[in-house]
Scaffold this motif. Structure first.
Motif, short mmCIF file in Angstrom:
data_model
loop_
_atom_site.label_atom_id
_atom_site.label_comp_id
_atom_site.label_asym_id
_atom_site.label_seq_id
_atom_site.Cartn_x
_atom_site.Cartn_y
_atom_site.Cartn_z
N GLU A 1 -7.92 -12.34 -1.71
CA GLU A 1 -7.76 -11.24 -2.50
C GLU A 1 -7.26 -9.92 -1.78
O GLU A 1 -6.45 -9.14 -2.30
CB GLU A 1 -9.06 -11.03 -3.47
CG GLU A 1 -8.95 -9.81 -4.23
CD GLU A 1 -10.27 -9.30 -4.61
OE1 GLU A 1 -11.25 -10.14 -4.65
OE2 GLU A 1 -10.32 -7.90 -5.09
N GLN A 2 -7.90 -9.71 -0.45
CA GLN A 2 -7.45 -8.43 0.22
C GLN A 2 -8.26 -7.35 -0.51
O GLN A 2 -7.80 -6.26 -0.12
CB GLN A 2 -5.97 -8.41 0.50
CG GLN A 2 -5.25 -9.44 1.10
CD GLN A 2 -4.09 -9.30 1.38
OE1 GLN A 2 -2.92 -9.47 0.53
NE2 GLN A 2 -3.63 -8.57 2.69
N GLY A 3 -9.09 -7.33 -1.42
CA GLY A 3 -9.85 -6.56 -2.23
C GLY A 3 -11.23 -6.93 -2.28
O GLY A 3 -11.55 -8.21 -2.24
N PRO A 4 -12.06 -6.09 -2.92
CA PRO A 4 -13.52 -6.43 -3.08
C PRO A 4 -13.88 -6.93 -4.39
O PRO A 4 -15.22 -7.12 -4.66
CB PRO A 4 -14.12 -5.18 -2.71
CG PRO A 4 -13.03 -4.10 -3.33
CD PRO A 4 -11.90 -4.73 -3.19
N VAL A 5 -12.89 -7.24 -5.40
CA VAL A 5 -13.18 -7.32 -6.60
C VAL A 5 -13.96 -8.73 -6.99
O VAL A 5 -15.14 -8.64 -7.51
CB VAL A 5 -12.06 -7.23 -7.43
CG1 VAL A 5 -12.48 -7.50 -8.98
CG2 VAL A 5 -11.42 -5.71 -7.53
N LYS B 1 -17.43 -8.49 -5.29
CA LYS B 1 -18.55 -7.49 -6.05
C LYS B 1 -19.06 -8.24 -7.28
O LYS B 1 -20.08 -8.08 -7.81
CB LYS B 1 -17.80 -6.26 -6.28
CG LYS B 1 -17.68 -5.30 -4.86
CD LYS B 1 -18.87 -4.65 -4.60
CE LYS B 1 -18.51 -3.72 -3.20
NZ LYS B 1 -19.69 -3.16 -2.83
N GLN C 1 0.39 -5.02 -9.64
CA GLN C 1 0.60 -3.44 -9.87
C GLN C 1 2.00 -2.89 -9.40
O GLN C 1 2.73 -3.42 -8.32
CB GLN C 1 -0.49 -2.77 -8.79
CG GLN C 1 -1.56 -2.92 -9.43
CD GLN C 1 -2.84 -2.08 -8.81
OE1 GLN C 1 -2.62 -1.97 -7.47
NE2 GLN C 1 -4.03 -1.64 -9.05
N VAL D 1 -4.79 2.99 -9.56
CA VAL D 1 -5.40 3.88 -8.59
C VAL D 1 -4.59 4.69 -7.72
O VAL D 1 -3.30 4.59 -7.87
CB VAL D 1 -5.90 2.45 -7.49
CG1 VAL D 1 -7.05 1.82 -7.92
CG2 VAL D 1 -4.75 1.65 -7.34
N GLY E 1 -3.39 -6.14 -6.58
CA GLY E 1 -3.05 -4.66 -5.98
C GLY E 1 -2.31 -4.68 -4.71
O GLY E 1 -1.69 -3.49 -4.58
N ALA E 2 -2.03 -5.57 -4.11
CA ALA E 2 -1.17 -5.71 -2.97
C ALA E 2 0.06 -6.56 -3.49
O ALA E 2 0.23 -7.04 -4.41
CB ALA E 2 -1.55 -6.65 -1.73
N GLY F 1 -16.05 -8.07 1.79
CA GLY F 1 -15.82 -6.78 1.90
C GLY F 1 -14.41 -6.24 1.83
O GLY F 1 -14.22 -4.97 2.15
N HIS G 1 -7.71 -1.22 1.35
CA HIS G 1 -6.52 -1.25 1.12
C HIS G 1 -6.44 -0.43 -0.26
O HIS G 1 -7.32 -0.36 -1.18
CB HIS G 1 -6.20 -2.63 0.46
CG HIS G 1 -4.83 -2.91 0.44
ND1 HIS G 1 -4.33 -2.55 -0.77
CD2 HIS G 1 -4.18 -3.88 0.87
CE1 HIS G 1 -3.01 -3.26 -0.90
NE2 HIS G 1 -2.96 -3.81 0.33
N GLY H 1 -4.25 -0.46 -2.70
CA GLY H 1 -3.85 -0.97 -3.92
C GLY H 1 -4.90 -1.96 -4.21
O GLY H 1 -5.23 -2.12 -5.66
N THR H 2 -6.04 -2.31 -3.73
CA THR H 2 -6.87 -3.38 -4.35
C THR H 2 -8.10 -2.98 -4.47
O THR H 2 -8.98 -3.99 -4.68
CB THR H 2 -6.72 -4.71 -3.17
OG1 THR H 2 -7.27 -4.17 -1.80
CG2 THR H 2 -5.38 -5.41 -2.96
N MET I 1 -11.29 2.53 -7.94
CA MET I 1 -11.83 3.92 -7.30
C MET I 1 -13.28 3.96 -7.39
O MET I 1 -13.81 4.49 -6.42
CB MET I 1 -11.13 4.81 -8.58
CG MET I 1 -9.59 4.82 -8.93
SD MET I 1 -8.71 5.24 -7.36
CE MET I 1 -8.99 6.92 -6.90
N LEU J 1 -15.17 1.78 -6.04
CA LEU J 1 -15.84 1.03 -5.03
C LEU J 1 -15.36 1.80 -3.80
O LEU J 1 -15.37 1.21 -2.55
CB LEU J 1 -15.29 -0.49 -5.08
CG LEU J 1 -15.83 -1.20 -6.23
CD1 LEU J 1 -15.41 -2.60 -5.72
CD2 LEU J 1 -17.65 -1.17 -5.97
N ARG J 2 -14.78 3.00 -3.64
CA ARG J 2 -14.15 3.83 -2.54
C ARG J 2 -15.46 4.57 -1.92
O ARG J 2 -15.95 5.19 -2.49
CB ARG J 2 -13.12 4.50 -2.92
CG ARG J 2 -11.88 3.64 -3.48
CD ARG J 2 -10.63 4.67 -3.88
NE ARG J 2 -9.71 3.33 -4.20
CZ ARG J 2 -8.29 3.66 -3.94
NH1 ARG J 2 -7.94 4.96 -3.44
NH2 ARG J 2 -7.39 2.52 -4.34
#
Lengths: 416, 416
Positions: free
Chosen positions: A197-201, A204, A216, A266, A360-361, A383, B231, B233-234, B237, B239-240
């Protein structure tokens, strides 16, 4: 399209071993993983991939921009448009081992597992490794897939001059990966990309599989605010034209607007500089970047317009001048609904939790979506970290994602 | 003290000519005015000043920190504490011609004009040029006057190592200005300094003379905010932990608080940097400076406390950690009321408009105020510009300011 399980699973040990092996290729003197596009290290990574493709008895083809294809042409399906599974094996500087490589090696694994299990596809299945996805050495990023989809002439891409002064076409020839196939020579029936994913969604949310329904749009701007440099001690607040303060107002505006909106927009200000950048001088100039993203083009345009309106008001109120410069702009991509539903169904069948999500990427899938139905599958990034040696996804999640990919591909390539 | 005009005026042509001559000494290859403390260029400027002092028949003395004194010991007044007029002739890099030099050359002009007009002082009158006021090559700034007032041991100051690796004491000896007098050898009865405002207040108000009643306290801090790089993009808001956004909140807080307050507090953020400073990465770290000034110590402390409270709230709300480091701290200085009133009276007598004001910048007067009654006279700076070749004060204002200085000094040195 209804869902029928093939009952086949990938060889988890083989997949994890290859990820680990590829992750050791291209270590520099500081043990950093660096396989920049068309470098010697990239050649070593490509050679390993090609040897594994051959081991899996795939036909290997390379196109003029260096994209590598491992093709399983089952005799029953030779004349059909193929199912393509793809991603990239080039890396950033000091990379993790999963970004890109996980998708390519899982594609290879899916084909090898289906084949050895006696699966009979209705069309060829192809695993693709696209050149220069990261764009660190040569621009633009996602170059190989962009060229493949017809979005950039191959000659123009090959003429790209790298940060080290090299020319991409010459470097590809030097490492033996300037192929002869015309980009786009295989027109896919469908395209699927598996990626961290390269993100935390997902982490979480405690969900194992992301069914990526869109990607996006991205709007990058550089904003320059010009005020008046003056002595910090002798200039009353009412007589200032403070470029730094005006910049802070923009940063707060963007964040507060995005955070309070129910939309997935974002907004990020990642770079900034002040001039003259002295403790006791009011900044005469502030330069900063704005990164706005939204999966909906209308909303992205609305965000750009809201920022533009705010800048006009701010310039008048703060007695500063504001100039904006577009650095990059990509419209959002909507992935194929039928494939997204297949991803959800495959996850459910495997007893895995899934959720629809937005990427998102940027990914190769957004380029290939121009020429065929496409979608992506995400697995959790712990993370949300990537482009970093701390990039990590648990083995169980890596295996689960690859099995979902197998199920989706086997559905897409089944005889119905 | 009642005001009695001496009826004497300065020689405007001589003063303006000397300002122009001194402003040509120390030009570098790009025609920039650069006379850093104890440099060869500074020696040339000092030599010119000393030759003018001798031309005016003054006794020249140099102390161990290189401060130069031109002393008029009228026979009637030898044993009295002197009236001292002072400022500095060292400059910043690419300086204007007025900052400091205007005060020293006006002091010399005042003595020379009083003397040639037959004025009989009740005490000696001394013009002083203090070493290294600007603090560009050696720290701290206002060094010569600080040492003179006993605020820094002379040995410590002489051991100061410059930005170019030189030692101040060695450089002063090399250029021939390591004197033998102990700093503080002349204990002034009163001190007056004439200076360009270096701010826009007088020009904006259309007033010719500033009667400087106090000098702001200064509080400099460096603030470091640590968030989490992610990142752009990923990362949703919500979680920042965005260090850059938190910095923007501090900048806005300081400015909005200072601008909406009825007090003269000024607040400036002049320096900033983000890490990793990439367009598509949420800043993990923001480092910036805060410059707070107020002529009242209680208010300055209250501003520091308000900022500290805000940082605590912000850290909690934004999931960031915030560290502050004190860079510099000076308490405000209140000048002598009687001398300030003399400045106002002198201006009125000359038909000049005047206003009481606060010095936003630091000056040698704040150091000498530790050992005797002191005050300053300001003249307008066009556009508030200083430390810049565009520094400018009209000739009429320069002459008017010097005449006010003459009147104030003649009052202070009169026989009553």
């Amino acid at each position: 399209m209804t869902y029928h399980s093939s009952g086949i699973s990938i060889d988890a040990v083989r997949l994890l071993s290859r990820i680990e092996q590829l992750g050791q290729i291209g270590r520099d003197g500081e043990d950093r993983l660096v396989r920049l596009a068309a470098s010697d290290a990239d050649k070593s990574g490509r050679d390993a991939l090609v040897s594994w493709m051959k081991e899996a008895d795939l036909e290997v083809a390379v196109d003029r921009i260096g994209n590598i294809f491992g093709i399983w042409r089952a005799s029953s399906a030779e004349d059909q448009a193929p199912i393509m599974i793809g991603s990239h094996i080039d890396t950033v500087i000091d990379a993790g081992v999963y970004d890109g490589c996980y998708g390519v090696l899982s594609g290879l694994e899916v084909i090898q597992s289906l084949r050895s299990a006696g699966f009979v596809p209705s069309r060829p299945i192809v695993v693709a490794a696209f050149t220069n996805e990261e764009g660190v050495r040569y621009t633009p990023d996602m170059m190989g897939s962009l060229v493949y989809a017809g979005g950039l002439p191959v000659e123009e891409a090959l003429a790209s001059v790298g940060t080290d002064g090299t020319v991409l076409g010459e470097e590809l020839a030097r490492i033996g990966y300037a192929g002869s196939k015309e980009p786009g020579f295989l027109k896919p029936h469908a395209y699927v990309e598996l990626h961290i994913e390269q993100g935390p969604v997902l982490e979480k949310a405690g969900v194992q599989v992301g069914a990526v329904e869109n990607l996006q749009g991205i709007s990058w701007q550089r904003i320059t605010i010009e005020g008046v440099a003056n002595h910090a001690g002798t200039t009353p607040m009412s007589l200032r034209a403070d470029a730094g303060y005006a910049a802070s107002r923009v940063i707060s505006f963007l964040r507060d607007r995005a955070a309070s909106s129910p939309t997935p927009t974002v907004a990020t200000v990642g770079c900034i500089s002040f001039e003259p950048n002295a403790v006791n001088i009011i900044p005469s100039r502030a330069v900063f970047t704005v990164d706005l993203r939204d999966p909906n083009e209308d909303r992205l345009q609305a965000e750009e317009a809201a920022l533009a309106d705010f800048l006009i008001e701010l310039a008048a109120a703060e007695k500063v001048t504001i100039a904006t410069e577009r650095m990059a702009r990509f419209t959002p991509v909507t992935f194929d609904r039928a494939i997204v539903k297949l991803v959800e169904a495959a996850a459910e069948q495997r007893g895995l939790s899934s959720m629809r999500m937005t990427s998102g990427a940027g990914h190769d899938a957004q380029m290939i979506a121009r020429i065929c139905p496409a979608a992506m599958i995400f697995v959790p990034s712990i993370g949300g970290i990537s482009h970093n040696p701390r990039e990590f996804t648990p083995e169980a999640d890596l295996v689960a994602g690859a099995n979902v990919l197998l199920d989706v591909v086997s559905q897409l390539a089944s005889k119905q």
